[in-house]
Design an enzyme around this catalytic site. Structure first.
Site, PDB file in Angstrom:
ATOM      1  N   CYS A 177      25.071  24.003 -11.653  1.00  0.00           N
ATOM      2  CA  CYS A 177      25.472  22.168 -11.344  1.00  0.00           C
ATOM      3  C   CYS A 177      26.712  22.111 -10.189  1.00  0.00           C
ATOM      4  O   CYS A 177      27.579  23.118 -10.100  1.00  0.00           O
ATOM      5  CB  CYS A 177      25.630  21.703 -12.574  1.00  0.00           C
ATOM      6  SG  CYS A 177      27.134  22.240 -13.508  1.00  0.00           S
ATOM      7  N   CYS A 227      34.135  26.607 -11.866  1.00  0.00           N
ATOM      8  CA  CYS A 227      32.927  25.527 -11.786  1.00  0.00           C
ATOM      9  C   CYS A 227      32.810  24.865 -10.282  1.00  0.00           C
ATOM     10  O   CYS A 227      34.158  24.615  -9.983  1.00  0.00           O
ATOM     11  CB  CYS A 227      33.481  24.527 -12.733  1.00  0.00           C
ATOM     12  SG  CYS A 227      32.351  23.208 -12.785  1.00  0.00           S
ATOM     13  N   GLY A 277      29.955  17.200 -15.139  1.00  0.00           N
ATOM     14  CA  GLY A 277      30.903  16.154 -15.641  1.00  0.00           C
ATOM     15  C   GLY A 277      30.868  16.840 -17.459  1.00  0.00           C
ATOM     16  O   GLY A 277      30.239  17.725 -17.689  1.00  0.00           O
ATOM     17  N   GLU A 278      32.069  16.262 -18.000  1.00  0.00           N
ATOM     18  CA  GLU A 278      32.236  16.590 -19.233  1.00  0.00           C
ATOM     19  C   GLU A 278      31.798  15.359 -20.176  1.00  0.00           C
ATOM     20  O   GLU A 278      32.241  14.158 -20.166  1.00  0.00           O
ATOM     21  CB  GLU A 278      33.726  16.699 -19.406  1.00  0.00           C
ATOM     22  CG  GLU A 278      34.286  16.667 -20.943  1.00  0.00           C
ATOM     23  CD  GLU A 278      33.662  17.467 -21.785  1.00  0.00           C
ATOM     24  OE1 GLU A 278      33.422  18.831 -21.547  1.00  0.00           O
ATOM     25  OE2 GLU A 278      33.174  17.519 -23.051  1.00  0.00           O
ATOM     26  N   GLU A 299      23.294  15.681  -9.973  1.00  0.00           N
ATOM     27  CA  GLU A 299      22.132  16.626 -10.245  1.00  0.00           C
ATOM     28  C   GLU A 299      21.631  16.603 -11.404  1.00  0.00           C
ATOM     29  O   GLU A 299      22.120  16.604 -12.408  1.00  0.00           O
ATOM     30  CB  GLU A 299      22.728  18.035  -9.679  1.00  0.00           C
ATOM     31  CG  GLU A 299      23.134  18.072  -8.311  1.00  0.00           C
ATOM     32  CD  GLU A 299      24.147  19.334  -8.312  1.00  0.00           C
ATOM     33  OE1 GLU A 299      23.664  20.422  -8.890  1.00  0.00           O
ATOM     34  OE2 GLU A 299      24.933  19.302  -7.332  1.00  0.00           O
ATOM     35  N   CYS A 340      37.997  23.471 -14.366  1.00  0.00           N
ATOM     36  CA  CYS A 340      37.776  25.042 -14.793  1.00  0.00           C
ATOM     37  C   CYS A 340      37.636  25.732 -13.496  1.00  0.00           C
ATOM     38  O   CYS A 340      37.070  25.349 -12.503  1.00  0.00           O
ATOM     39  CB  CYS A 340      36.414  25.001 -15.564  1.00  0.00           C
ATOM     40  SG  CYS A 340      36.645  23.972 -17.042  1.00  0.00           S
ATOM     41  N   HIS A 374      27.262  33.306 -11.200  1.00  0.00           N
ATOM     42  CA  HIS A 374      26.981  33.502  -9.840  1.00  0.00           C
ATOM     43  C   HIS A 374      27.936  32.942  -9.140  1.00  0.00           C
ATOM     44  O   HIS A 374      28.338  31.653  -9.480  1.00  0.00           O
ATOM     45  CB  HIS A 374      25.699  32.687  -9.680  1.00  0.00           C
ATOM     46  CG  HIS A 374      24.232  33.210 -10.622  1.00  0.00           C
ATOM     47  ND1 HIS A 374      23.944  34.568 -10.554  1.00  0.00           N
ATOM     48  CD2 HIS A 374      23.859  32.720 -11.725  1.00  0.00           C
ATOM     49  CE1 HIS A 374      22.961  34.822 -11.559  1.00  0.00           C
ATOM     50  NE2 HIS A 374      22.789  33.516 -12.075  1.00  0.00           N
ATOM     51  N   CYS A 413      18.190  19.610 -17.517  1.00  0.00           N
ATOM     52  CA  CYS A 413      19.719  19.628 -17.527  1.00  0.00           C
ATOM     53  C   CYS A 413      20.178  18.335 -16.841  1.00  0.00           C
ATOM     54  O   CYS A 413      19.996  18.199 -15.672  1.00  0.00           O
ATOM     55  CB  CYS A 413      20.030  21.029 -17.024  1.00  0.00           C
ATOM     56  SG  CYS A 413      21.880  20.916 -17.092  1.00  0.00           S
ATOM     57  N   CYS A 436      34.016  15.897 -11.731  1.00  0.00           N
ATOM     58  CA  CYS A 436      34.606  16.166 -12.960  1.00  0.00           C
ATOM     59  C   CYS A 436      36.136  16.429 -13.286  1.00  0.00           C
ATOM     60  O   CYS A 436      36.533  16.633 -12.013  1.00  0.00           O
ATOM     61  CB  CYS A 436      34.183  17.583 -13.377  1.00  0.00           C
ATOM     62  SG  CYS A 436      34.526  18.156 -15.241  1.00  0.00           S
ATOM     63  N   SER A 464      31.691  25.367 -24.389  1.00  0.00           N
ATOM     64  CA  SER A 464      32.042  26.219 -23.451  1.00  0.00           C
ATOM     65  C   SER A 464      33.333  27.222 -23.949  1.00  0.00           C
ATOM     66  O   SER A 464      34.525  26.600 -23.997  1.00  0.00           O
ATOM     67  CB  SER A 464      32.659  25.728 -22.046  1.00  0.00           C
ATOM     68  OG  SER A 464      31.396  24.711 -21.613  1.00  0.00           O
ATOM     69  N   LEU A 465      33.019  28.321 -24.332  1.00  0.00           N
ATOM     70  CA  LEU A 465      34.233  29.113 -24.867  1.00  0.00           C
ATOM     71  C   LEU A 465      34.724  30.021 -23.840  1.00  0.00           C
ATOM     72  O   LEU A 465      36.079  29.815 -23.616  1.00  0.00           O
ATOM     73  CB  LEU A 465      33.543  30.090 -26.207  1.00  0.00           C
ATOM     74  CG  LEU A 465      34.523  30.346 -27.142  1.00  0.00           C
ATOM     75  CD1 LEU A 465      33.510  31.109 -28.405  1.00  0.00           C
ATOM     76  CD2 LEU A 465      35.414  31.595 -26.675  1.00  0.00           C
ATOM     77  N   HIS A 466      33.956  30.974 -23.233  1.00  0.00           N
ATOM     78  CA  HIS A 466      34.509  31.718 -22.261  1.00  0.00           C
ATOM     79  C   HIS A 466      35.585  32.800 -22.266  1.00  0.00           C
ATOM     80  O   HIS A 466      35.810  33.664 -21.452  1.00  0.00           O
ATOM     81  CB  HIS A 466      34.664  31.021 -20.889  1.00  0.00           C
ATOM     82  CG  HIS A 466      33.640  29.963 -20.601  1.00  0.00           C
ATOM     83  ND1 HIS A 466      32.144  30.300 -20.840  1.00  0.00           N
ATOM     84  CD2 HIS A 466      33.636  28.615 -20.004  1.00  0.00           C
ATOM     85  CE1 HIS A 466      31.693  29.180 -20.459  1.00  0.00           C
ATOM     86  NE2 HIS A 466      32.446  28.308 -20.230  1.00  0.00           N
TER      87      HIS A 466
END
Lengths: 348, 220
Positions: free
Chosen positions: A335, A124, A162-163, A97, A121, A292, A110, A117, A216-218
């Site tokens: 995504c 995700c 993906g990473e 996408e 996570c 979301h 994007c 992936c 990406s910390l989170h």
């Protein structure tokens, strides 16, 4: 070099050095590489036959072995806010996408770097597909070139499926084409690559590219982050940030941290305090993201008022913090959702 | 280690590189570092091919380090790794990582070579009363089966997706977890390819296991 179904190789997505090598093999003058690069990356054509400053014979010879290499999107979902989500089919028949996000003064695309992936996570949707393959340089750039809004795109973010640092070679090749004078000649300031922090690849990226980096910390706590992101077990965020602090960053290279807000998980005063400590001494921005919900996740999004309070608390401690606008919610622009749905159709 | 750039690779002589099954190997070299069970090392064969990370499959006090790997025909490293013999040199990084376990009675769930960190934990005397669920596609891939049978007895659960037998569960790990009761008070450790990790985690969560009780190691 990827080949199409007829066994022909794609020209689109090749670096100048690769084009020079092809030109040499074909016995053509060296300047032909520059002519081909211009056709590929500076003009809006889609076939070798349109490269009219090459002789007909040269075009015919090239066409026997090569394709121009653009692949049209297979589906588009349009949001009421103007966000569009494009679905592309990859060379191994997987789905990826790209999300086009228009704003008043800019338009961001994007892009994805992998089909699926490997990172797993907890929050995700892409991770739920498992891993189906790396995207080639051609497939990464095709998302950018093959949408109707191509000419209006002002910013690119590698934040789709993906990473990126798990597919570093192709990501770096695509950045080279985007930012080189012989390519699209974009300023690296307009491009951001987002990663969960695979340290060796991140170090290589910071050495080789001046594009912006988003991590990406989170969660700033080791034991809490590893419950959300398995990568923490191998490349802890504390080490990721220590490496960024050590890196010789480009003058205009921006570092930002993505922080999805999970209700009761990472949105307390304790987290504010730890984030301030973790990022101290680093010129950066935290981008707070509303969560979301996705199927089968135990996580919930932080209520709006607490997101604002969290931002204000960080700002008051000197950490530049913004809240990302949610876009394309009605088409599930986050995504992974569209391609997962498409995979489901194909598998049923 | 001060920085990740300091993660120097040392040349170590291979003691053995045994073919266990069709595409599965166990690489052995002398232990020259201390490590914690569950940690990984980077393995490389030269400076031209990017090193990859592998979990250590031996005990913390063993004299030799064992690494389980499968040869990926489209990979860069493993096709060359599989050709190495005793006496050849390999590049090995210092160990690192925090997928380590200290709880009693953990539930360890792995597929394929994802069993390596759990072997290391058990050989190091950790994870007392652990239950180990190991999923493979063919019985040839039940690595360390003799050791595990002896060590765990009935707490060693084998799942095989492409071969039928009364000696093991016939089906995938995810199917086994779906069909059996799970204890919400236990700690769950998952190791394997992303798809298994994500699917198993979803099943555990849907069966009432708090996500905080699930720790995963992924292969990439």
């Amino acid at each position: 070099m990827k080949q199409d179904l007829k066994g022909k190789k794609n020209l689109y997505g090749l670096a100048f050095s690769e084009l020079a090598s092809i030109v040499k093999d074909e016995g053509l003058p060296a300047f032909t590489a520059k002519q081909i690069a211009d056709w590929l990356y500076k003009k809006e054509i889609s076939s070798i036959s349109e490269m009219t400053n090459l002789s007909l014979k040269v075009r015919e010879n090239l066409s026997e072995k090569y394709e121009f290499g653009l692949t049209p999107f297979t589906k588009v979902d349009v949001s009421s806010d103007g966000t569009k989500k494009y679905l592309f089919t990859t060379s191994n028949n997987k789905f990826v996408e790209a999300a086009y996000i228009p704003e008043t003064e800019r338009a961001t695309l994007c892009v994805s770097t992998q089909a699926g992936c490997k990172m797993g996570c907890l929050f995700c949707m892409t991770g739920k597909q498992g891993f189906q393959g790396h995207l080639s340089t051609n497939e990464i750039l095709n998302q950018f070139r093959s949408i109707p809004e191509f000419q209006t795109i002002s910013n690119l973010v590698y934040m789709g499926m993906g990473e990126p640092f798990d597919n570093l070679d192709n990501v770096l090749s695509s950045l080279e084409i985007l930012t080189s004078e012989w390519g699209y000649a974009w300023s690296p300031k307009r491009i951001t690559v987002s990663s969960i922090g695979i340290i060796p690849s991140m170090i290589t990226f910071l050495e080789k590219s001046n594009c912006n980096l988003a991590i990406s910390l989170h969660n700033p706590f080791d034991d809490e982050r590893c419950q959300l992101m398995p990568i923490q077990n191998v490349y802890p965020i504390q080490e990721v940030i220590a490496e960024i602090k050590r890196a010789d960053l480009g003058r205009q290279q921006r570092i930002s941290f993505e922080y999805i807000m999970f209700d009761g998980v990472n949105d307390t005063d304790r987290h504010v305090k730890a984030l301030v400590k973790l990022l101290s001494g680093l010129k950066c921005r935290i981008n707070l993201i509303r969560f979301h919900s996705i199927p089968l996740t135990p996580l919930k999004g932080t209520p709006e008022a607490r997101i604002v309070k969290f931002r204000d608390a960080l700002t008051s401690k000197g950490v530049f913090t913004t809240i990302r606008a949610s876009r394309g919610q009605d088409i599930q622009a986050a995504c992974g959702l569209l391609s997962t749905k498409e995979m489901g159709k194909n598998n049923s | 280690m001060n920085t990740w750039n300091d993660l120097k690779y040392k040349e170590i002589i291979i003691v053995d590189n045994k073919n266990l099954a069709k595409d599965a190997y166990i690489l052995t070299f002398k232990r020259i570092f201390k490590f914690i069970a569950g940690q990984v090392v980077g393995l490389g064969i030269n400076t031209l091919i990017e090193p990859r990370l592998y979990s250590i499959a031996s005990g913390e006090n063993d004299d030799y380090v064992e690494i389980l790997y499968t040869e990926k025909t489209d990979g860069k490293l493993t096709p060359m790794l599989s050709l190495l013999k005793a006496g050849d040199e390999i590049l090995v990084s210092s160990p690192f990582g925090s997928f380590t376990e200290n709880n009693d009675s953990p539930i360890l769930i792995a597929t394929g070579t994802g069993i390596a960190p759990f072997i290391s934990m058990l050989k190091s005397g950790k994870g007392r009363n652990a239950i180990l669920v190991h999923g493979v596609s063919s019985p040839d891939y039940f690595y360390y089966a003799d050791y595990l049978e002896k060590q765990l007895g009935d707490r060693y659960i084998r799942c095989c997706s492409k071969s039928h037998s009364n000696h093991y569960f016939n089906g995938r790990v995810t199917q086994y977890i779906q069909e059996h009761q799970v204890d919400p008070n236990k700690k769950y450790y998952l190791c394997g390819v992303a798809e298994m990790v994500v699917d198993t985690r979803d099943i555990l969560i849907s069966k009432g296991i708090p996500y905080r009780n699930i720790l995963a190691e992924i292969y990439f």
